[in-house]
Design a protein around this motif. Structure first.
Motif, PDB file in Angstrom:
ATOM      1  N   LEU A  28      36.163  37.492  32.095  1.00  0.00           N
ATOM      2  CA  LEU A  28      34.878  37.055  31.552  1.00  0.00           C
ATOM      3  C   LEU A  28      34.388  35.819  32.301  1.00  0.00           C
ATOM      4  O   LEU A  28      35.080  34.796  32.339  1.00  0.00           O
ATOM      5  N   PHE A  29      33.196  35.923  32.891  1.00  0.00           N
ATOM      6  CA  PHE A  29      32.535  34.800  33.543  1.00  0.00           C
ATOM      7  C   PHE A  29      31.445  34.249  32.616  1.00  0.00           C
ATOM      8  O   PHE A  29      31.069  34.892  31.636  1.00  0.00           O
ATOM      9  N   TYR A  30      30.928  33.068  32.952  1.00  0.00           N
ATOM     10  CA  TYR A  30      29.842  32.495  32.153  1.00  0.00           C
ATOM     11  C   TYR A  30      28.645  33.446  32.131  1.00  0.00           C
ATOM     12  O   TYR A  30      28.373  34.152  33.105  1.00  0.00           O
ATOM     13  N   CYS A  31      27.897  33.431  31.026  1.00  0.00           N
ATOM     14  CA  CYS A  31      26.708  34.280  30.924  1.00  0.00           C
ATOM     15  C   CYS A  31      25.447  33.563  31.396  1.00  0.00           C
ATOM     16  O   CYS A  31      24.454  34.220  31.742  1.00  0.00           O
ATOM     17  N   ASN A  32      25.444  32.220  31.441  1.00  0.00           N
ATOM     18  CA  ASN A  32      24.242  31.469  31.826  1.00  0.00           C
ATOM     19  C   ASN A  32      24.364  30.753  33.163  1.00  0.00           C
ATOM     20  O   ASN A  32      23.380  30.204  33.656  1.00  0.00           O
ATOM     21  N   PHE A  33      25.545  30.730  33.747  1.00  0.00           N
ATOM     22  CA  PHE A  33      25.762  30.062  35.025  1.00  0.00           C
ATOM     23  C   PHE A  33      26.645  30.931  35.913  1.00  0.00           C
ATOM     24  O   PHE A  33      27.521  31.634  35.425  1.00  0.00           O
ATOM     25  N   GLU A  76      48.931  32.708  48.681  1.00  0.00           N
ATOM     26  CA  GLU A  76      48.288  33.789  49.420  1.00  0.00           C
ATOM     27  C   GLU A  76      47.842  34.945  48.527  1.00  0.00           C
ATOM     28  O   GLU A  76      47.004  35.742  48.945  1.00  0.00           O
ATOM     29  N   ASP A  77      48.400  35.063  47.347  1.00  0.00           N
ATOM     30  CA  ASP A  77      48.138  36.222  46.485  1.00  0.00           C
ATOM     31  C   ASP A  77      47.816  35.730  45.079  1.00  0.00           C
ATOM     32  O   ASP A  77      48.650  35.088  44.439  1.00  0.00           O
ATOM     33  N   LEU A  78      46.608  36.052  44.586  1.00  0.00           N
ATOM     34  CA  LEU A  78      46.194  35.669  43.237  1.00  0.00           C
ATOM     35  C   LEU A  78      45.679  36.896  42.507  1.00  0.00           C
ATOM     36  O   LEU A  78      44.828  37.628  43.020  1.00  0.00           O
ATOM     37  N   ARG A  79      46.194  37.115  41.284  1.00  0.00           N
ATOM     38  CA  ARG A  79      45.723  38.200  40.431  1.00  0.00           C
ATOM     39  C   ARG A  79      45.347  37.626  39.075  1.00  0.00           C
ATOM     40  O   ARG A  79      46.133  36.898  38.467  1.00  0.00           O
ATOM     41  N   MET A  80      44.163  37.974  38.617  1.00  0.00           N
ATOM     42  CA  MET A  80      43.713  37.559  37.293  1.00  0.00           C
ATOM     43  C   MET A  80      43.244  38.791  36.529  1.00  0.00           C
ATOM     44  O   MET A  80      42.483  39.602  37.065  1.00  0.00           O
ATOM     45  N   GLU A  81      43.685  38.901  35.289  1.00  0.00           N
ATOM     46  CA  GLU A  81      43.302  40.045  34.470  1.00  0.00           C
ATOM     47  C   GLU A  81      43.124  39.594  33.028  1.00  0.00           C
ATOM     48  O   GLU A  81      43.928  38.816  32.495  1.00  0.00           O
ATOM     49  N   ASP A  82      42.033  40.075  32.403  1.00  0.00           N
ATOM     50  CA  ASP A  82      41.764  39.797  30.995  1.00  0.00           C
ATOM     51  C   ASP A  82      41.745  38.297  30.721  1.00  0.00           C
ATOM     52  O   ASP A  82      42.260  37.823  29.702  1.00  0.00           O
ATOM     53  N   CYS A  83      41.139  37.536  31.636  1.00  0.00           N
ATOM     54  CA  CYS A  83      41.068  36.082  31.507  1.00  0.00           C
ATOM     55  C   CYS A  83      39.631  35.633  31.221  1.00  0.00           C
ATOM     56  O   CYS A  83      38.675  36.294  31.610  1.00  0.00           O
ATOM     57  N   ASP A  84      39.500  34.496  30.571  1.00  0.00           N
ATOM     58  CA  ASP A  84      38.229  33.798  30.450  1.00  0.00           C
ATOM     59  C   ASP A  84      38.189  32.774  31.588  1.00  0.00           C
ATOM     60  O   ASP A  84      38.962  31.817  31.593  1.00  0.00           O
ATOM     61  N   VAL A  85      37.326  32.994  32.577  1.00  0.00           N
ATOM     62  CA  VAL A  85      37.343  32.165  33.786  1.00  0.00           C
ATOM     63  C   VAL A  85      37.055  30.703  33.461  1.00  0.00           C
ATOM     64  O   VAL A  85      37.750  29.796  33.922  1.00  0.00           O
ATOM     65  N   GLY A  86      36.012  30.430  32.691  1.00  0.00           N
ATOM     66  CA  GLY A  86      35.776  29.085  32.185  1.00  0.00           C
ATOM     67  C   GLY A  86      35.460  28.038  33.231  1.00  0.00           C
ATOM     68  O   GLY A  86      35.731  26.857  33.022  1.00  0.00           O
ATOM     69  N   SER A  87      34.899  28.424  34.371  1.00  0.00           N
ATOM     70  CA  SER A  87      34.609  27.463  35.434  1.00  0.00           C
ATOM     71  C   SER A  87      33.431  27.944  36.273  1.00  0.00           C
ATOM     72  O   SER A  87      33.209  29.147  36.411  1.00  0.00           O
ATOM     73  N   TYR A 121      27.675  43.187  32.498  1.00  0.00           N
ATOM     74  CA  TYR A 121      27.150  42.022  33.205  1.00  0.00           C
ATOM     75  C   TYR A 121      25.816  41.574  32.620  1.00  0.00           C
ATOM     76  O   TYR A 121      25.061  42.364  32.053  1.00  0.00           O
ATOM     77  N   ASP A 122      25.528  40.283  32.780  1.00  0.00           N
ATOM     78  CA  ASP A 122      24.299  39.711  32.229  1.00  0.00           C
ATOM     79  C   ASP A 122      23.156  39.687  33.231  1.00  0.00           C
ATOM     80  O   ASP A 122      22.086  39.185  32.917  1.00  0.00           O
TER      81      ASP A 122
END
Length: 406
Positions: A227-232, A199-210, A273-274
């Motif tokens: 960090l999210f993808y820059c081209n997708f 029920e509870d998700l926290r993400m910080e300073d992660c490379d999402v990679g998906s 952001y890109d």
């Protein structure tokens, strides 16, 4: 469900006592105390609670306090692993300690919470980094097999790099809260469909990679400095979400699917952001060398990117810099915010032309409270911020309207 069954780790219970030795924890320790053992008269639940507040290495050391304390640490409902850098031998001795402690827990003793707070100074060769990551992933899976409900994993690596997680889903019927800091995700681990109680998700300073994040059960989500993808774009599907925070991330703005139960959302887009045109346009410039426009709709064609996923919210805070054009485009396609009652707008949303503000006034029929947070000096048609007033017709039932200076 086939996917869940394929990846679900088998739960192994053991009733025998595991023999485990941590000699480096007891170097220089005094012999076991003799005499009256008053501390053991405390209720077992109190003893376990005390042990749960200690770092794991200190909890293990309590086995020398008295004969009856020899095995209490094996059943503590919470385990806190901290350090790694401060250990003699660093990751080489810390890793076996964590492995041994998780294996040595009494069979059937579930974990309420497991906290990894690791600072890793990698004076390792390139072949040792995958070895460290195998350790890390093994710890997470073993904690899940111990029916952990609250799992926090924070890792800070020097030199700075994210710790890569295994590309397969986490599988647990007991996990309700997960916090990830400093890791690199992937499509497998960010598919939480095999964690039906989460029920509870926290993400910080992660490379999402998906390009996908999914959970049918998640109610609270916080993503900060990731960090999210820059081209997708990353598609985010959280149909049960109630609370959403998306603060100062980087890469492409993700594509949100509908969240019909959403009550509160706080969104802040800064410089990283890109989704910006190198030619300064707010629409498609058509320049193949402008990656901001070229990859705007990658990998698929769609209309509204982000705002449509927030359209069911009742309490919304939005902030973005002016050159982030995704919201300019979103407002052309976004449906009305039919449940919105409280709205806070800042930066681009209260820029000179006030187009976003006007859009919300026309498309949020239940709006009751509006707060504007412009820059220190805001001009609309040459009028200083202090002189701006909002006039509403009878159909806008505002309880209050504020203009605040950041």
């Amino acid at each position: 469900m086939a996917k869940c069954r394929h990846y679900r780790a088998r739960h192994v219970t053991s009733t025998h006592t595991t023999s485990v030795h941590f000699p480096h924890l007891f170097a220089g320790a005094p012999p076991m105390a003799s005499g009256a053992d008053r501390i053991s008269d405390l209720p077992e639940g109190v003893l376990h609670h005390i042990l749960s507040l200690l770092p794991a290495q200190d909890a293990v050391r309590t086995c020398v306090l008295a004969q009856s304390w020899r095995h209490h640490w094996r059943s503590a409902p919470a385990v806190r692993f901290a350090g790694c850098t401060g250990w003699a031998g660093g990751v080489y001795t810390f890793g076996p300690f964590v492995d041994g402690l998780l294996r040595a827990r009494r069979g059937g003793a579930p974990l309420d919470s497991c906290d990894f707070d690791l600072d890793v100074d990698l004076d390792l060769g390139r072949y040792d980094v995958p070895k460290m990551e195998r350790h890390v992933n093994g710890w997470i899976r073993r904690a899940l097999r111990r029916q952990v409900r609250d799992l926090r994993f924070r890792v800070s690596v020097t030199p700075r790099l994210p710790c890569a997680l295994e590309d397969r889903p986490l599988a647990s019927e007991h996990l309700t809260r997960l916090e990830l800091v400093g890791v690199k995700g992937n499509a497998g681990v960010l598919d939480f469909s095999c964690c039906p109680a989460l029920e509870d998700l926290r993400m910080e300073d992660c490379d999402v990679g998906s390009t996908e994040m999914h959970s049918p059960s998640l109610k609270r989500l916080k993503i900060r400095y990731c960090l999210f993808y820059c081209n997708f774009r990353t598609g985010m599907s959280f149909p049960s979400l109630v609370s959403f925070e998306f603060i100062t991330n980087a890469g492409r703005v993700p594509m949100l699917e509908s969240m019909p139960s959403l009550e509160t959302a706080t969104v802040r887009f800064d410089h990283f952001y890109d989704d910006r045109c190198s030619n300064g346009r707010l629409d498609d410039c058509g320049d193949a060398s402008c990656y901001g426009c070229l990859y705007y709709y990658a990998p698929d064609d769609y209309d509204c990117v982000f705002l449509e996923g927030l359209a069911e919210v009742t309490d919304l805070t939005l902030s973005a810099y002016p050159d982030l054009y995704v919201f300019t485009r979103d407002l052309e396609w976004c449906p009305a915010f039919s449940k919105l009652k409280t709205l806070v707008l800042s930066k681009w949303f209260v820029s000179d032309e006030l187009s976003a503000l006007i859009w919300f006034l026309h498309n949020a029929p239940l709006l009751e409270k509006l707060t504007l947070k412009p820059s220190k000096v805001l001009k609309a048609n040459g009028i200083q911020q202090e002189k701006i007033r909002i006039q509403c017709s009878a159909r806008y039932n505002f309880v209050s309207t504020e203009v605040q200076t950041e």
